[in-house]
Structures are given as C-alpha cells and as structure tokens.
Design an enzyme around this catalytic site. Structure first.
Site, PDB file in Angstrom:
ATOM      1  N   GLU A  69       0.838  -1.195   0.000  1.00 43.11           N
ATOM      2  CA  GLU A  69       0.000   0.000   0.000  1.00 43.11           C
ATOM      3  C   GLU A  69       0.875   1.247   0.000  1.00 43.11           C
ATOM      4  O   GLU A  69       2.050   1.206   0.388  1.00 43.11           O
ATOM      5  CB  GLU A  69      -0.914   0.011   1.223  1.00 43.11           C
ATOM      6  CG  GLU A  69      -0.186   0.141   2.547  1.00 43.11           C
ATOM      7  CD  GLU A  69      -1.083   0.625   3.663  1.00 43.11           C
ATOM      8  OE1 GLU A  69      -1.442   1.810   3.625  1.00 43.11           O
ATOM      9  OE2 GLU A  69      -1.417  -0.174   4.561  1.00 43.11           O
ATOM     10  N   ASP A 103     -18.950   3.465  13.111  1.00 39.31           N
ATOM     11  CA  ASP A 103     -17.610   3.832  12.641  1.00 39.31           C
ATOM     12  C   ASP A 103     -16.805   2.542  12.441  1.00 39.31           C
ATOM     13  O   ASP A 103     -16.168   2.027  13.361  1.00 39.31           O
ATOM     14  CB  ASP A 103     -16.942   4.754  13.663  1.00 39.31           C
ATOM     15  CG  ASP A 103     -15.663   5.399  13.097  1.00 39.31           C
ATOM     16  OD1 ASP A 103     -15.235   4.978  12.006  1.00 39.31           O
ATOM     17  OD2 ASP A 103     -15.115   6.309  13.745  1.00 39.31           O
ATOM     18  N   SER A 125     -14.128   0.517   9.765  1.00 36.70           N
ATOM     19  CA  SER A 125     -13.182   0.720   8.664  1.00 36.70           C
ATOM     20  C   SER A 125     -13.641   0.012   7.390  1.00 36.70           C
ATOM     21  O   SER A 125     -14.149  -1.119   7.428  1.00 36.70           O
ATOM     22  CB  SER A 125     -11.800   0.207   9.063  1.00 36.70           C
ATOM     23  OG  SER A 125     -10.922   0.209   7.954  1.00 36.70           O
ATOM     24  N   ALA A 126     -13.427   0.682   6.262  1.00 37.92           N
ATOM     25  CA  ALA A 126     -13.715   0.068   4.960  1.00 37.92           C
ATOM     26  C   ALA A 126     -12.820  -1.128   4.690  1.00 37.92           C
ATOM     27  O   ALA A 126     -13.133  -1.954   3.818  1.00 37.92           O
ATOM     28  CB  ALA A 126     -13.548   1.104   3.855  1.00 37.92           C
ATOM     29  N   LYS A 164      -5.600  10.573   0.707  1.00 41.40           N
ATOM     30  CA  LYS A 164      -5.734   9.244   1.290  1.00 41.40           C
ATOM     31  C   LYS A 164      -6.899   8.566   0.583  1.00 41.40           C
ATOM     32  O   LYS A 164      -8.018   9.056   0.603  1.00 41.40           O
ATOM     33  CB  LYS A 164      -5.989   9.351   2.793  1.00 41.40           C
ATOM     34  CG  LYS A 164      -5.851   8.043   3.542  1.00 41.40           C
ATOM     35  CD  LYS A 164      -5.924   8.294   5.045  1.00 41.40           C
ATOM     36  CE  LYS A 164      -5.672   7.014   5.827  1.00 41.40           C
ATOM     37  NZ  LYS A 164      -5.693   7.266   7.295  1.00 41.40           N
ATOM     38  N   LYS A 167      -5.240  -1.982  14.995  1.00 45.07           N
ATOM     39  CA  LYS A 167      -4.726  -1.056  16.001  1.00 45.07           C
ATOM     40  C   LYS A 167      -5.314  -1.390  17.374  1.00 45.07           C
ATOM     41  O   LYS A 167      -6.504  -1.685  17.512  1.00 45.07           O
ATOM     42  CB  LYS A 167      -5.076   0.382  15.627  1.00 45.07           C
ATOM     43  CG  LYS A 167      -4.723   0.798  14.204  1.00 45.07           C
ATOM     44  CD  LYS A 167      -3.241   0.870  13.973  1.00 45.07           C
ATOM     45  CE  LYS A 167      -2.894   1.613  12.691  1.00 45.07           C
ATOM     46  NZ  LYS A 167      -3.520   1.110  11.477  1.00 45.07           N
TER      47      LYS A 167
END
Length: 804
Positions: free
Chosen positions: A90, A205, A207-208, A148, A226
């Site tokens: 990435e 909320d 994450s994709a 981003k 995380k």
C-alpha cells in the site's frame, strides 16, 4: 515517442492519453494499460481475447466493469502471467505514515532480497497504478499533496483526472486490495488493519478495510488491528463478512491471541491458527480454486523485541482515546489523532514498532508469495475454470520456477536458448555425400533445445545436484517459445528468470532458432541462426534485480547478447561480487567483448579485471585478440604495466616447452598472454588436442611456491611487484580420443558448464579440467546438445572438489 511507452491492450490499439501524460511526467516507461470497457467471459478475460485484465468481483457475463485505465508495470504484468512471487504494497504508509522518506526503497529492496517482486500501488496523476517504483513513490511523497484513498475515493480521483484535475493518492488497505485484485495480485503485506472503533455499534464507525475483506479475494498480512480499536467486535464483523482470519503461532501452543498491532496479544482468541507460510499459501490457493471471493487475513504478531509492553500501551491508548473523544476527533479524523498522540506519549518506541512490524509483515508476505508461486508451479494448468478462478492476463504459457523457495544460486547463466533443427542428408555416403543445392533433399530431421547459455546451464545442473543453477534468457510468445519452456521444465532447469516477450508489447519478436544442414557423414554443410531476440531487446534493470536476488558465485555470460548487453551483464556481475565467465559462442560474437562502440566503457584490467575467465576455441581466441588489438586494448598504459611485469622477452622456447611447436607457430600462447590482463584465466579449447590453461598468478598465489606447479610457471614477476606474481600455462591432453563423434554441437558448452559447476563448489580450475573434458566427451557421443549421462560425473566432481 510517448506512444511507445504505453499501449492500450485491445484488439485495435488505442492510445491512453492520461497514461501518456503520466508516463512522461513520472518516467513510468515500463507500464502498460488495461482498459476495462468490454464484457467479460467465463475465465475473467475479455471474450475477444484482446484486453489484458480481470473481471471485477461482482461482474458476470455481459455486465459492465470499471470504465477507466489501470496502469500496470511490465514487471508486475510479467510476474502475474508467470505466477512469480508478487507482493502488493500500500502507499498510504508512505504518503501518510511519516516513518521514513526512504521507506519505499527499503520495502522494495526487502521484497526483492527475499525472492519476490514488489508492487507498490497508488493513484498517480489520477491514474490507478500498480507497480510504482520506490523512487517514483518518493517523488510523490516529497510533493506532500497526496490524498488518502480508500475504495470510495478511487472513482473521485480518476474522475477528476479525466476532467483535467490530476491528483496523487496513497491507497489504504481497501483501495490497495481492490487495485491488487484487478491486476491479479494475490498477496498484500501491510502494517495494521482498520477495524470497528470503540462504540462502533452506535456510531457505525467501521473501517472500509473490513468490508473490503468481505468482498475482494486478496490475502492481507498485517499485525492485527490497532490496539485502540474494539478488537472483539472487529473479529465478529470479519466473521459476518465471511473473511477467513488466521494468526501465525510462531511456535506457540495453546490459546493464540489475535495480535493488537504494537502488542503481540489482545486478549481476544484468534479464530484460527497457521504455523507455516506454506500453510497460508495453501489456504490462498484453496480459496481461489473454490471460487470464494472474500479475502483472507493473516495476522502476524509484531516481533517480540519490538513490541511495546501491554500495560504501558494500554494506559497510553486509554489516554489518547479519551482525549480524542473530548476534542471531538471522530470518523476519519479519529485514527490519525490517536496515532499522533501515541507517538507523543510513548516516544520513539511506537515509531520503531510501526516500522519494524511493517518490515516483519512484508517479509512474511513475501515468503507466503514465494510458497504460493511454488504451489502454482507444481499444479497442472486446468483445461477449464470457473468464472471466479484467477487466470493470467495475457500469456498462454506459464514460466514456472521449479523451486522458488530459495532464490539464491551458485551459478547464474545469462545467455541464449534456441530450438535446434539438425537436418542430416540421407543420400548416398559414397561419392558425393553432400545435399544438392536449389532442390529438395531427403533428410532425417531432429529437433532439440540448444543455445549456448542453455547448454552451459543444463550441463552445470546435471553435473552436480549440489550446484544450484539459475538461467536467465528470453523467448517469444510463439510455438517455438512454448517448446523451449516445456523442455526446460522437463530438464529441471529453473525458468523463473526466463522472460517471455509478448507480441502485444514486442511486435516481431521471435524465439531463437538454429538450423544445421549436414551431409551424409554428418559434417556441417551450412547453418542458419536466428538469434536476433538477444541483440534486439535489453532489460538491464530486470537483469540487475535478478543478479541481486540470486547472488550467484559465478555469472556466465555468452556472446549471443549485443555488445552493450554483454558489457551490462559483466558490470552487473561485478557490482554484485560474482565471478564472471565469458563464453564466446562464435568468432563473430567473440569480438563483442572487445568492442569499441561509443557509450560502452572499456574492460577493466588485472587485478580488477571485468571478466575472470573465458573459454574460446582457437578461432575465437584469434578473433578476440585481433579485435582487441584493433581497438587499442593492447596499447594502453595499464595493459603495458601488466605485460611488462611478466618479463616475456624471448619466450618462444618456453611456449614450445609448455605447449607445442605447432601451437606456438599458430600464435595461440602469445595471444593468450596478450589477453590475460583483461581475462586472467583463459581456457583455450583445442578440440582433439585438449585444453590450454593460461592464468595470471597473483603475487600471493600458492602455485608460485608449489613444486608440482613449478614446471607450468611460464614467467615470474619481480618479488616486489604489488599485484602480479607470474603466469601459469599448462596443456591438458584430451580425456579420451573419440573415434565416432555423433555431434560436436554442445561439447564446448558442456565443458564450461561442468567446469563452472565445480568452481562454484570451491574447486580449482586445473583440477577440474579433466572432469570437464569427460563431460564434453559424453556430449560428443550423444545426439543431444548436452548428454544426460553427465549425472554420472557427480561423484567424480565431488571428489575432485574435496581434494582441492
């Protein structure tokens, strides 16, 4: 010129305007573009057969797919086609990670050092790009304006590019997964995964990254998610998405936790466990062959020495999360704030942990990809496949590495491979035994795989199982090329570094072929050779990468390459501390080593000679000598300094004593001595008269003080000379007088292959020559270019090396 840099791979070629701008601005000269504008058939390839690409995950026959350009580097496209070990990387870690400006180069070098091919993925000037180089990535980072990019953002940046607002973007895990899948990359190494945020059951909320793992078949290797996220809910969400999650046990037994990025344990049990990279690769292959479109997550705990203690990390996380809530950092702003605050609270340990866990994950990803490449190489290609099965984008032939688990080699041969046709006239052997010109003649025609480089590599491979041999060459995407690859597989040679030139990119390229016409007594009447592929095409960066990855002790270069390519190979070998051997091939091609073309530097001289050894016959030796003389190689001050050190005045008697009057009269010894400063070891093949070894001895060479070697010392330098000790010249008689020669093709190549196989194991030249001659005799008695009986030499070769 720009139109040659990038091409749309379509039935009717169409230029990629955005891609052309992108190429000229960022020097992406090795990129091709795939345009997704057609319907896709059952195998994921365009039904017309003209478009290189892969069906999107939700596409079916007749449905539309992504309607803009995807730029893929030549190296990545080639690796996908040949199932080489590819690792997606990435770019957000570079554009937004603030770890090190050189990180792209470090990661690129890391993947290559482990035998893989890196594929950095980013949006460059509004173009989704797979295979951005480390240096190009650094330029993007230095500009400091990259967005981003998650899945949702890709169409925005690409659309703005179409509208004239070209922007750069660093892809997140989800964005990288999507583009990697479109390009055909299976394995992706990254840092940490996104997840469900605390309170995510209310805020939504999430994450994709997690939804991407539920719909895009790419294997992601990370250090878990995380530690400030809700890890139990993250694992629950991944289960709902159908994503397989496994954690590497690393030798541990019992309950294995899913890792928490900076910490090895999270308190949440991992859904499953893997013990080896081969197990992970097997899971990836099973997912693919079963057509399961969801991704796989392999959690790789941070190495223990870099982990931050759990208690300390927990306290810092709680403080950072609390402060983020108080200050209103939510949504996409939450993670960046917490990461920055943790750096402040824990200092450099967090930065070090971030960098080292990424290194560990990319290392693990590369090893998995290498194992997967090996599994694919040993898997028969299916006749048909489901619409979800992965298929290579354009190549009808797989170039399979026989053993990709260890890319290091003892001998790397860079040279020619060709389809050899031998046409033996079958008319009367009495009277005129030659075929007639201008008409058809009866003949016995046999086909084999030859080429000097191939023959040397195969001989080295067969002579000893202890010598790991690599072969670097080129074929075209044609029938002859398929024949070559099939033969290489059957012989057991590693084809990982054999490049297949696609007609879409290299129009007119042809696999090398050699046709020999022999009379009824099998004496050569005429030969025709089409070896243009080796002089027309050059890939120095790929060659440099190959030598860096394989780290050969010996690099053998044959004369089939162009003069500039020969010099490039020699330079690459020396840059990577390999001994370099040159096989001249023919009189005409032998001269390429001493060319005087503009832009090609001259060869270095002893004791820093560019070429360590060469194996010419007497005609090739004479050709090399004459062109070296014509081009001023034998007039330089450096050359004179070495020659003067020998003190060779009135040397004819010594030449006759060490060789023969006939050889001396033909000039062979003096030609050898004159070339020694540039090639310190010369093995002149004398046919039925054996081999003449001529070597420069360094001032500390033990042969200068060896009584057994005394009779072969042609000359001694002054004891005070800083580098030169003398000259060793020795005539080796033939190993055997061969009365009935079946074929002379390949005998000299076999000699060099057996010799260099022994040298790579630590043997000495003078001890190995007799063994190498025995190998040449076996080939003289064989119809093939290299005798399969060379395997019987292994014990002799081993004993010879052990008694050095």
């Amino acid at each position: 010129m720009a139109s040659t840099l990038m091409r749309a791979i379509r039935p009717t070629p169409t230029p990629c305007k955005r891609g052309l701008h992108h190429a000229s601005r960022f020097h992406l000269s090795k990129f091709v573009c795939f345009q997704f504008t057609r319907s896709w058939g059952r195998n994921g390839a365009s039904e017309s057969g003209g478009c290189r690409g892969f069906a999107s995950n939700n596409s079916s026959k007749g449905s539309p797919v992504l309607g803009d350009w995807l730029c893929v580097s030549d190296e990545v496209a080639d690796a996908v086609a040949k199932n080489k070990p590819l690792v997606a990387l990435e770019s957000t870690i570079y554009t937004h990670g603030a770890l090190s400006k050189d990180l792209p180069l470090e990661h690129e070098d890391l993947v290559r050092s482990l035998g893989g091919i890196p594929a950095i993925i980013a949006i460059v000037d509004g173009v989704p790009t797979v295979g951005v180089s480390g240096k190009e990535m650094m330029r993007i980072v230095e500009r400091g304006n990259a967005a981003k990019v998650s899945r949702r953002d890709i169409s925005y940046l690409v659309g703005m590019g179409i509208a004239g607002r070209r922007m750069h973007g660093g892809t997140t895990i989800s964005g990288t997964m999507l583009l990697a899948r479109l390009a055909g990359i299976r394995v992706f190494g990254t840092g940490g995964l996104g997840g469900v945020h605390r309170g995510g059951q209310n805020s939504m909320d999430i994450s994709a990254d997690l939804t991407e793992l539920g719909r895009t078949r790419v294997a992601v290797i990370s250090s878990g998610c995380k530690g400030f996220l809700d890890i139990p809910r993250t694992l629950e969400y991944l289960e709902t998405q159908g994503c397989a999650v496994s954690t590497f046990a690393d030798g541990r037994e019992g309950k294995i936790d899913f890792p928490a990025f900076w910490a090895r344990d999270s308190g949440a049990k991992s859904p499953s466990v893997v013990n080896t990279e081969k197990e992970a690769a097997s899971m990836i292959l099973a997912q693919e062959r079963l057509g399961i479109e969801s991704g796989l997550l392999f959690a790789n705990p941070i190495p223990e020495k870099f982990a931050v203690p759990s208690d300390e990390m927990h306290a810092a996380i709680e403080q950072a999360v609390s402060e983020a809530n108080e200050k209103g950092f939510t949504g996409s702003a939450n993670t960046p704030y917490i990461l920055q605050r943790l750096r402040e609270l824990c200092g450099e340990r967090v930065v070090s942990a971030n960098k080292n866990l990424a290194t560990a994950n990319i290392t693990r990803a590369t090893n998995i990809s290498v194992e997967l490449s090996r599994l694919l190489a040993n898997e028969p290609r299916p006749a048909t496949s489901s619409k979800n099965a992965f298929m290579p984008p354009h190549s009808p032939v797989f170039l399979k590495a026989q053993d990709a688990t260890n890319s290091k080699t003892d001998v790397l041969v860079a040279g020619g491979v060709a389809v050899d046709l031998s046409c033996d006239f079958t008319g009367s052997k009495s009277g005129d035994a030659s075929p007639q010109a201008h008409t058809s003649n009866p003949a016995s025609i046999t086909q084999s795989i030859g080429g000097v480089g191939h023959n040397v590599a195969l001989a080295a491979h067969l002579a000893s199982s202890k010598t790991k041999v690599g072969f670097c060459s080129m074929v075209a995407d044609d029938i002859a090329g398929s024949t070559v690859i099939s033969s290489l597989h059957q012989s057991g040679l590693d084809t990982a570094h054999v490049k297949m030139l696609q007609s879409t990119e290299h129009a007119g390229s042809r696999t090398a072929q050699y046709v020999a016409i022999n009379d009824a007594n099998r004496n050569l009447v005429m030969a025709m050779a089409d070896m243009g592929i080796f002089t027309q095409y050059s890939f120095p960066e790929e060659w440099r990468s190959t030598v860096k990855v394989t780290s050969p002790r010996w690099l053998v270069v044959d004369g089939n390459w162009s003069a500039s390519s020969i010099r490039e190979w020699v330079s690459i070998g020396k840059d990577h501390n390999a001994k370099v051997a040159f096989e001249p091939v023919s009189v005409a091609k032998s001269k390429s080593l001493f060319t005087n073309q503009r832009g090609i530097p001259k060869l270095d001289i002893f004791p820093h000679a560019s070429v360590d050894m060469a194996s010419p016959n007497t005609y090739e030796l004479a050709g090399m000598y004459e062109v070296a003389k014509e081009n001023g190689y034998l007039d330089s001050q450096d050359w004179f300094r070495v020659i003067d050190a020998f003190g060779m005045t009135g040397a004819r008697d010594r030449f006759v004593r060490l060789t023969s009057a006939d050889l001396t009269d033909t000039g062979v010894p003096v030609q050898c001595v004159n070339l020694l400063p540039y090639i310190p070891t010369l093995l002149t093949k004398l046919g039925p008269n054996g081999v003449l070894l001529t070597s420069i001895l360094g001032r500390d060479d033990p042969r200068l003080r060896d009584r057994d070697a005394e009779e072969y010392i042609l000359a001694r330098a002054s004891p005070n000379h800083p580098t030169v000790g003398g000259i060793y010249m020795r005539l080796f008689p033939p190993a055997e007088k061969v009365e009935s020669i079946v074929s002379v093709n390949g005998a000299g190549d076999t000699f060099l292959g057996v010799l260099v196989s022994g040298l790579a194991q630590g043997g000495s030249v003078e001890k190995l020559i007799d063994v190498a001659q025995k190998g040449a005799v076996m080939t003289l008695k064989c119809t093939q270019s290299v005798s399969p009986k060379l395997r019987t030499l292994e014990d002799i070769l081993t004993k010879t090396v052990s008694f050095r």
